[in-house]
Design a protein around this motif. Structure first.
Motif, short mmCIF file in Angstrom:
data_model
loop_
_atom_site.label_atom_id
_atom_site.label_comp_id
_atom_site.label_asym_id
_atom_site.label_seq_id
_atom_site.Cartn_x
_atom_site.Cartn_y
_atom_site.Cartn_z
N ASN A 244 -88.77 19.02 -44.08
CA ASN A 244 -89.26 20.37 -43.80
C ASN A 244 -88.36 21.17 -42.86
N PHE A 245 -87.67 20.49 -41.94
CA PHE A 245 -86.95 21.22 -40.90
C PHE A 245 -85.51 20.76 -40.70
N GLY A 246 -85.11 19.68 -41.32
CA GLY A 246 -83.75 19.18 -41.13
C GLY A 246 -82.80 19.69 -42.20
N THR A 247 -81.58 19.21 -42.11
CA THR A 247 -80.59 19.54 -43.12
C THR A 247 -80.68 18.54 -44.27
N THR A 248 -80.23 18.96 -45.43
CA THR A 248 -80.23 18.06 -46.58
C THR A 248 -79.36 16.84 -46.30
N LYS A 249 -78.24 17.07 -45.61
CA LYS A 249 -77.33 15.97 -45.30
C LYS A 249 -78.00 14.92 -44.42
N LEU A 250 -78.70 15.37 -43.38
CA LEU A 250 -79.36 14.43 -42.47
C LEU A 250 -80.52 13.73 -43.16
N LEU A 251 -81.26 14.45 -44.00
CA LEU A 251 -82.35 13.83 -44.74
C LEU A 251 -81.83 12.71 -45.63
N GLU A 252 -80.76 12.98 -46.35
CA GLU A 252 -80.22 11.96 -47.26
C GLU A 252 -79.66 10.77 -46.48
N ARG A 253 -79.06 11.05 -45.32
CA ARG A 253 -78.55 9.95 -44.50
C ARG A 253 -79.70 9.07 -44.00
N ALA A 254 -80.75 9.69 -43.50
CA ALA A 254 -81.89 8.93 -43.01
C ALA A 254 -82.54 8.13 -44.14
N LYS A 255 -82.69 8.77 -45.31
CA LYS A 255 -83.26 8.07 -46.46
C LYS A 255 -82.44 6.84 -46.82
N LYS A 256 -81.13 7.00 -46.82
CA LYS A 256 -80.26 5.87 -47.19
C LYS A 256 -80.44 4.71 -46.22
N LEU A 257 -80.45 5.02 -44.93
CA LEU A 257 -80.60 3.96 -43.92
C LEU A 257 -81.97 3.30 -44.00
N PHE A 258 -83.02 4.11 -44.14
CA PHE A 258 -84.37 3.56 -44.17
C PHE A 258 -84.62 2.76 -45.46
N LEU A 259 -84.12 3.26 -46.58
CA LEU A 259 -84.31 2.53 -47.84
C LEU A 259 -83.55 1.21 -47.83
N ASN A 260 -82.38 1.22 -47.26
CA ASN A 260 -81.60 -0.01 -47.14
C ASN A 260 -82.30 -1.02 -46.25
N HIS A 261 -82.88 -0.53 -45.14
CA HIS A 261 -83.63 -1.37 -44.22
C HIS A 261 -84.88 -1.93 -44.92
N GLY A 262 -85.59 -1.06 -45.63
CA GLY A 262 -86.77 -1.49 -46.36
C GLY A 262 -86.45 -2.54 -47.41
N GLN A 263 -85.31 -2.38 -48.09
CA GLN A 263 -84.93 -3.35 -49.11
C GLN A 263 -84.68 -4.72 -48.49
N ARG A 264 -84.10 -4.71 -47.29
CA ARG A 264 -83.86 -5.97 -46.59
C ARG A 264 -85.19 -6.70 -46.34
N ILE A 265 -86.20 -5.97 -45.89
CA ILE A 265 -87.51 -6.56 -45.63
C ILE A 265 -88.19 -6.97 -46.94
N LEU A 266 -88.05 -6.15 -47.95
CA LEU A 266 -88.62 -6.47 -49.25
C LEU A 266 -88.04 -7.77 -49.80
N ASP A 267 -86.73 -7.93 -49.67
CA ASP A 267 -86.05 -9.11 -50.20
C ASP A 267 -86.47 -10.39 -49.48
N ARG A 268 -86.76 -10.28 -48.18
CA ARG A 268 -87.11 -11.47 -47.40
C ARG A 268 -88.54 -11.93 -47.66
N GLY A 269 -89.41 -11.04 -48.11
CA GLY A 269 -90.80 -11.43 -48.37
C GLY A 269 -91.48 -11.92 -47.10
N VAL A 270 -91.97 -13.16 -47.11
CA VAL A 270 -92.64 -13.71 -45.94
C VAL A 270 -91.73 -14.65 -45.16
N ASP A 271 -90.44 -14.56 -45.40
CA ASP A 271 -89.47 -15.34 -44.62
C ASP A 271 -89.13 -14.55 -43.36
N TYR A 272 -90.08 -14.52 -42.42
CA TYR A 272 -89.92 -13.69 -41.23
C TYR A 272 -88.95 -14.33 -40.25
N PRO A 273 -88.00 -13.56 -39.74
CA PRO A 273 -87.11 -14.11 -38.71
C PRO A 273 -87.81 -14.12 -37.35
#
Length: 695
Positions: free
Chosen positions: A491-520
């Motif tokens: 709503n208030f940021g730049t497209t560039k910053l939104l896409e950067r944040a999405k990339k980082l968060f989605l990558n982080h989420g994928q890491r957690i998704l891949d680990r399942g219940v193998d909690y560190p």
């Protein structure tokens, strides 16, 4: 040597030397789960505190603790064993047997006064007599915990209505249940907590029978039955089948607001003679009772004349959530903010000692410094200002605090300090500062002149980049404002910053998704606040992207997370996740032991809230609100607060069941209250389905 009691349903091993039960297992279950702590699975615990041993206060001559040991075996066979312990004037008889065609394991502890004088076994704190029941509730490592350990949901404060539901941490059922069938319990205590085992074990449990005064030749007993069950419904059904004194309470809410009515529905040991706080109940197969919340003071007594059944339920009441939160805001400004213009620390929100009525400036340990979890106070204030933009006192306070964070808790690169002047890396701190920047950006706070004039959004970007540069992708972060950030940037940021944040968060989420219940492991080997962030992140990604894979991964996390929650009829326990070390690390009295409620239990509320939107499930929303309201027990009408409610009657022999004097980090509960409220308001704008709530 060990004797064994065995059927196709139960296998129980008893140490012949001590009389202790060292193993309870299910022969029909897969794996090698032992449901009690033993020398094999908990070698760090004292041998004298194994299952079925205990102590009694027989006076000053024995330093108020006489332990029973060295039993004489009265009888023993494949389905039963009877032991006796002679403690001078007190004879203790322990009977164990399989009943119901071997489907239940029954224990009886009889206390017989064989002396010539009265024995008063009550004691001033109710802890003068105790039976060790070391439930296998430990966090050795993730794999072991999920396969061989269990959460112990203990209800021992209910008098004759007492039980324990154990829930296998990984969901590999069936589970072990215990219900009291004769006698009453006053509560439970915890022992064997220390700096060696740290936060990774709940210690040894002790159950305290109510015996009172025993006249010569008088005896009283506490008895219980153990059984296998599946879910909570199955547990309560079997409790009712096995115990004539069991009551199942159906209570819509455990924290009442304003003039709401306390509505109790009871099934089990109730009849037309049953009373609640001395008043009759409507009984048509189910006992019903209702009363305005201003007519009781926390505890509700349920009694049935003609029997010894006396049960307790605990409800809380707050006059107004809004007024309580407003009082807390004023308390922080007036008593917990440092005013020392031009000097380091000016503007910080600090730990407050409710006994000394001072900021605890003398206590400088990491968990009491001016950074870390205390940032939650700043976020809370920003959320309040967003709702009350005309509150100039909060505006001035927050601006002063925000300047402190930008200039003393971060450097120019966005690196988050562990406290003023400390560059010790603790990745947990980054998401909280990110959340603060977004929360401030969501207000109209004037931040010119703060740290070279950088905007909150610019500070957020630096913090986010620093977090992932420092290894944040591998952290299960508490409080990463993923959905809040993406919405704001959309709503208030730049497209560039939104896409950067999405990339980082989605990558982080994928890491957690891949680990399942193998909690560190992190600061604790395995705990609720490792699982909760995994569930919350995946749910927030689903809510933003609508991609089904995130919801599928989140549902797996939710199953693990909700096993931490119990169903005890007490506002401090009901749906509140198990935590048992925070009083030591964050409190003044440095008490180990169960903290019910504890503000990080509201992470479960955040997860349930997002789940309710993802699944259009109003029941989850109600549970989320109930958890938030339960945590209001940490706050008083004058705005004072406590970081930990120490629930057991005692911990390591020290009296418990009280609020720690420090106001430290508990304001995360109010931060989450406002966050969920504001997320509901977002839904009301037509973006998603919304729910009515009581907060």
């Amino acid at each position: 040597m060990a004797a064994q009691i065995k059927s196709e349903h139960f296998s129980v091993d008893i140490d012949n030397t001590t009389g202790a039960v060292v193993s309870i297992s299910n022969p029909r279950a897969e794996g090698d789960m032992n449901w009690v702590s033993s020398p094999d699975n908990a070698p760090w615990q004292p041998l004298g505190s194994r299952w079925g041993m205990g102590y009694v206060d027989l006076g000053a001559d024995s330093l108020h603790r006489t332990y029973w040991k060295n039993p004489s075996i009265v009888s023993s066979n494949e389905t039963s064993a009877v032991l006796e312990f002679n403690l001078g004037p007190l004879l203790i008889k322990v009977s164990r047997s399989l009943k119901d065609d071997g489907k239940t394991f029954h224990e009886s502890y009889s206390f017989h006064n064989v002396g010539t004088e009265d024995l008063d076994l009550d004691g001033p704190q109710g802890t003068s007599i105790a039976i060790f029941t070391p439930f296998n509730d430990h966090y050795t490592n993730t794999e072991d915990a999920l396969q061989r350990r269990a959460h112990a949901h203990v209800w021992a404060n209910g008098g004759s209505n007492a039980w324990v539901k154990m829930t296998q941490m990984g969901g590999h059922g069936p589970n072990l249940g215990l219900v009291v069938t004769e006698g009453s319990l006053r509560g439970y205590s915890i022992e064997s907590r220390d700096r060696i085992t740290m936060s990774n074990t709940r210690g040894v449990f002790l159950l305290h029978p109510i015996t009172g005064k025993l006249a010569p030749n008088e005896q009283k007993a506490i008895e219980w039955s153990m059984f296998w069950h599946n879910d909570w419904d199955d547990f309560f059904e079997k409790c009712a089948e096995l115990s004539f004194q069991f009551i199942h309470f159906h209570i819509p809410c455990y924290t009442l607001v304003g003039d709401e009515v306390a509505a109790l529905q009871m099934t089990g040991a109730v009849n037309e003679k049953t009373t609640v706080n001395g008043q009759s109940v409507v009984c048509d197969g189910k006992g019903r009772y209702s009363a305005k919340s201003d007519t009781f003071k926390g505890s509700i007594d349920v009694k049935t004349p003609g029997t010894e059944y006396s049960a307790k339920v605990y409800l809380n009441r707050v006059d107004s959530v809004e007024k309580l939160v407003a009082s807390r805001v004023r308390f922080i400004i007036d008593k917990q903010q440092i005013y020392d213009l031009g000097k380091p620390g000016d503007g910080a929100y600090a730990v407050f000692d409710n006994e000394a009525q001072l900021i605890s400036s003398w206590d400088t340990d990491n968990d009491r410094n001016l950074g870390r979890e205390r940032v939650g106070m700043g976020i809370f204030m920003a959320r309040w200002l967003r709702e009350h933009p005309d509150d100039d006192k909060v505006r001035n306070s927050l601006k002063r605090y925000y300047k402190f964070v930008c200039e003393e808790l971060q450097d120019q690169t966005g690196y988050v300090l562990n406290g003023p002047g400390s560059r010790e890396k603790r990745l947990y701190n980054w998401p909280w500062v990110m959340q603060l920047h977004i929360a401030v950006a969501s207000t109209d706070l004037d931040t010119t002149g703060v740290n070279g004039g950088e905007s909150p959004l610019e500070r957020f970007e630096k913090t986010m980049e620093s977090f992932y540069d420092e290894g944040g992708r591998d952290l299960y972060p508490i409080g990463l404002p993923l959905l809040e950030c993406l919405r704001y940037l959309q709503n208030f940021g730049t497209t560039k910053l939104l896409e950067r944040a999405k990339k980082l968060f989605l990558n982080h989420g994928q890491r957690i998704l891949d680990r399942g219940v193998d909690y560190p492991p992190f600061e604790v080997n395995f705990e609720q606040s490792i699982v909760a962030p995994a569930a919350i992140m995946l749910l927030e990604l689903y809510r933003f992207t609508k991609e089904p894979k995130w919801l599928g991964g989140a549902e797996l996390q939710m199953k693990t997370l909700l096993r931490f929650q119990g169903k005890q009829p007490d506002y401090r326990l009901h749906d509140i996740a198990i935590r048992h070390w925070d009083g030591y690390w964050f409190g003044k009295d440095r008490m180990w032991g169960d903290t019910f409620p504890h503000y990080w239990s509201t992470l479960n509320a955040v997860a349930l809230h997002h789940y309710s939107y993802a699944k259009a499930d109003e029941a989850s929303k109600k549970r989320a609100d109930g958890i938030i309201l339960g945590n209001l027990a940490l706050f008083s009408p004058d705005g004072s607060a406590s970081c930990a409610w120490i629930y057991p009657l005692s911990v390591n022999g020290r009296a418990g069941h009280y609020k720690d004097p420090y106001a430290n980090d508990q304001d995360w509960a109010l931060n989450h209250l406002l966050y969920l409220k504001q997320d509901d308001e977002y839904g009301q704008k037509g973006h998603e389905r919304t729910y009515m709530d009581r907060i």
